[in-house]
Design a protein around this motif. Structure first.
Motif, short mmCIF file in Angstrom:
data_model
loop_
_atom_site.label_atom_id
_atom_site.label_comp_id
_atom_site.label_asym_id
_atom_site.label_seq_id
_atom_site.Cartn_x
_atom_site.Cartn_y
_atom_site.Cartn_z
N HIS A 142 4.90 12.55 -11.99
CA HIS A 142 3.57 12.62 -12.86
C HIS A 142 2.82 11.37 -13.07
CE1 HIS A 142 5.93 15.95 -14.43
NE2 HIS A 142 6.63 15.25 -15.10
N ARG A 143 1.45 11.97 -12.92
CA ARG A 143 0.44 10.96 -12.93
C ARG A 143 -0.03 10.46 -14.28
NH1 ARG A 143 -1.74 9.96 -8.29
NH2 ARG A 143 -3.05 8.73 -9.12
N LEU A 144 -0.68 9.15 -14.51
CA LEU A 144 -0.99 8.83 -15.65
C LEU A 144 -2.69 8.38 -15.61
CD1 LEU A 144 -0.46 7.57 -18.77
CD2 LEU A 144 -0.54 5.31 -17.45
N ALA A 145 -3.46 9.01 -16.37
CA ALA A 145 -4.91 8.64 -16.42
C ALA A 145 -5.24 7.89 -17.69
CB ALA A 145 -5.68 9.85 -16.71
N HIS A 165 -0.27 -6.69 -13.07
CA HIS A 165 0.73 -6.00 -13.74
C HIS A 165 1.55 -5.43 -12.86
CE1 HIS A 165 2.17 -4.14 -17.54
NE2 HIS A 165 2.55 -3.26 -16.62
N ARG A 166 0.95 -4.77 -11.71
CA ARG A 166 1.82 -4.16 -10.65
C ARG A 166 2.89 -5.02 -10.04
NH1 ARG A 166 -1.03 -3.52 -5.15
NH2 ARG A 166 -0.72 -5.94 -5.22
N ASP A 167 2.54 -6.61 -9.79
CA ASP A 167 3.18 -7.50 -9.23
C ASP A 167 4.62 -7.86 -10.12
OD1 ASP A 167 1.73 -7.36 -6.84
OD2 ASP A 167 0.50 -9.19 -7.58
N ARG A 168 4.22 -7.73 -11.22
CA ARG A 168 5.22 -8.27 -12.27
C ARG A 168 6.07 -7.22 -12.73
NH1 ARG A 168 1.15 -10.13 -15.75
NH2 ARG A 168 1.28 -8.09 -17.03
N SER A 169 5.64 -5.93 -12.66
CA SER A 169 6.56 -4.63 -13.12
C SER A 169 7.26 -4.00 -12.07
CB SER A 169 5.81 -3.85 -14.29
OG SER A 169 4.80 -3.17 -13.68
N GLY A 170 6.35 -3.99 -10.99
CA GLY A 170 6.99 -3.07 -9.68
C GLY A 170 6.16 -1.41 -10.01
N VAL A 171 5.33 -1.34 -10.74
CA VAL A 171 4.74 0.04 -11.08
C VAL A 171 3.95 0.39 -9.65
CG1 VAL A 171 2.56 -0.87 -12.05
CG2 VAL A 171 3.45 1.61 -12.54
N ASP A 172 4.14 1.55 -9.22
CA ASP A 172 3.40 2.05 -8.16
C ASP A 172 1.85 2.49 -8.55
OD1 ASP A 172 2.15 3.10 -5.78
OD2 ASP A 172 4.11 4.29 -5.50
N ARG A 174 -0.32 3.94 -7.30
CA ARG A 174 -0.63 5.26 -6.72
C ARG A 174 -0.49 6.38 -7.59
NH1 ARG A 174 2.47 5.06 -0.84
NH2 ARG A 174 3.91 4.19 -2.51
N GLY A 175 0.25 6.04 -8.77
CA GLY A 175 0.40 7.18 -9.86
C GLY A 175 -0.55 7.00 -10.95
N LEU A 199 -10.47 -0.53 -6.47
CA LEU A 199 -9.39 0.25 -7.31
C LEU A 199 -8.61 1.18 -6.22
CD1 LEU A 199 -10.67 0.72 -10.89
CD2 LEU A 199 -8.74 -0.75 -10.17
N ARG A 200 -9.66 2.09 -5.36
CA ARG A 200 -8.99 2.93 -4.45
C ARG A 200 -7.96 2.29 -3.48
NH1 ARG A 200 -13.36 6.96 -2.40
NH2 ARG A 200 -11.66 8.55 -2.33
N GLU A 201 -8.63 1.21 -3.01
CA GLU A 201 -7.96 0.26 -2.01
C GLU A 201 -6.60 -0.12 -2.81
OE1 GLU A 201 -10.33 -2.95 -0.89
OE2 GLU A 201 -11.93 -1.78 -0.08
N ALA A 202 -6.35 -0.14 -3.79
CA ALA A 202 -5.20 -0.56 -4.24
C ALA A 202 -4.17 0.79 -4.39
CB ALA A 202 -5.33 -1.25 -5.85
N GLY A 203 -4.80 2.03 -4.23
CA GLY A 203 -4.13 3.16 -4.45
C GLY A 203 -4.31 3.89 -5.63
N VAL A 204 -5.31 3.49 -6.63
CA VAL A 204 -5.54 4.00 -7.73
C VAL A 204 -6.64 5.39 -7.57
CG1 VAL A 204 -6.73 3.83 -10.12
CG2 VAL A 204 -5.39 1.94 -9.14
N ARG A 205 -6.69 6.11 -8.28
CA ARG A 205 -7.35 7.62 -8.34
C ARG A 205 -8.48 7.20 -9.34
NH1 ARG A 205 -5.86 13.07 -6.19
NH2 ARG A 205 -3.99 12.79 -5.05
#
Length: 308
Positions: A142-145, A165-172, A174-175, A199-205
């Motif tokens: 599931h995606r989060l907006a 936050h990604r580096d600390r928690s490991g969240v992907d 791309r979701g 943001l898009r380069e980091a995988g964020v929609r």
């Protein structure tokens, strides 16, 4: 250019002091300035009452940011054909010490005006990404907006905060989907394009939220890096009674799909609306028909992989 805003307060022998008259005039002047236009306004007792309400609300918000009192609810977004959830939008709520729950449209504009919006949105981002990480750990796709304000794009460190936050928690990431409004694009233009591109380069929609309520310039669709358009609920509400509205939505959906953009219809409340949108090939919906916003632990997620 020179601009002027005037606040006027009068008294007819009611015993109001000179200091009180000046306070009322000053208060009224700032109310004029808050409209963003030049002008003159006469003091009204309702102005004082509104200011007091805002002050109390601001105190609740500041307390919640310091010691707790904010919570996130999540409204599901579903595949319209299957009815299965594909994600959710995070919606912040403010809980006062006496147990009252205040919706975002009551305090988010105040947070913008008083400079609290960055702290508020950073809290939403941290809490939301922790929820997204838990979904990912459970094997859910599931995606989060989350919604982002003009202030966060202009003066905040949105990209850096997300990457940290990604580096600390490991969240992907791309979701994650970041939602911005047409007003954001109008106000910031080049700055918005740069930040959203990173943001898009980091995988964020990137989603264009509340489409149709602002300037609705289709030029944004070619100038700004976006992946998704959310058609505002005001169109969905009127689509059954107003044939012209139905034609507009059909045109929007067709155009966005041709451009390779994902389309989400907001504010779906009836099965009839859902069927009309399905007939237009609108793939995704959000609204009370599928569920009201709920805390993460109460979401009725289906652990089967959702449709892509």
């Amino acid at each position: 250019p020179i601009s002027m805003c005037f606040g006027v307060a009068t008294t007819l022998g009611s015993g109001v002091s000179a200091d009180e008259l000046l306070r009322r005039a000053d208060l009224t002047m700032y109310q004029v300035k808050a409209t963003g236009r030049d002008g003159v306004a006469l003091y009204d007792k309702a102005v004082d009452e509104q200011v007091q309400e805002n002050l109390t609300l601001l105190q609740h918000l500041q307390l919640a940011l310091r010691v707790g009192g904010l919570k996130l609810n999540y409204q599901p977004m579903v595949d319209l054909e299957s009815g299965l959830p594909i994600g959710a939008e995070a919606l912040v709520r403010l809980e006062t010490p006496d147990g009252e729950t205040i919706p975002p449209d009551a305090f988010v504009p105040l947070a913008e005006r008083t400079g609290q919006i960055l702290a508020l949105e950073r809290w939403v981002m941290r809490e939301g990404l922790d929820t997204l990480r838990r979904w990912q750990q459970q094997g859910l796709e599931h995606r989060l907006a989350i919604n982002v304000s003009p202030t966060h794009l202009e003066r905040g460190s949105l990209v850096e905060d997300l990457l940290s936050h990604r580096d600390r928690s490991g969240v992907d990431l791309r979701g994650l989907t970041v939602e911005v409004t047409e007003t954001v694009l109008l106000q910031l233009q080049d700055r918005a394009s740069t930040v959203l591109g990173r943001l898009r380069e980091a995988g964020v929609r990137i989603a264009l939220d509340d489409f149709g309520t602002g300037y609705s310039s289709l030029a944004w669709l070619s100038r700004i890096p976006i992946d998704e358009v959310k058609i505002d609920r005001s169109y969905i509400t009127q689509m059954v009674e107003d044939p012209r509205c139905l034609v507009l939505i059909r045109g929007f959906v067709g155009l966005f799909r041709e451009l390779g953009l994902r389309v989400v219809a907001e504010g779906i409340e009836t099965e009839h609306q859902r069927q009309l949108l399905l007939a237009m090939n609108c793939p995704i919906g959000q609204g009370w028909l599928f569920g009201k916003p709920l805390p993460s632990g109460k979401l009725p997620w289906n652990h089967a992989a959702p449709p892509r």
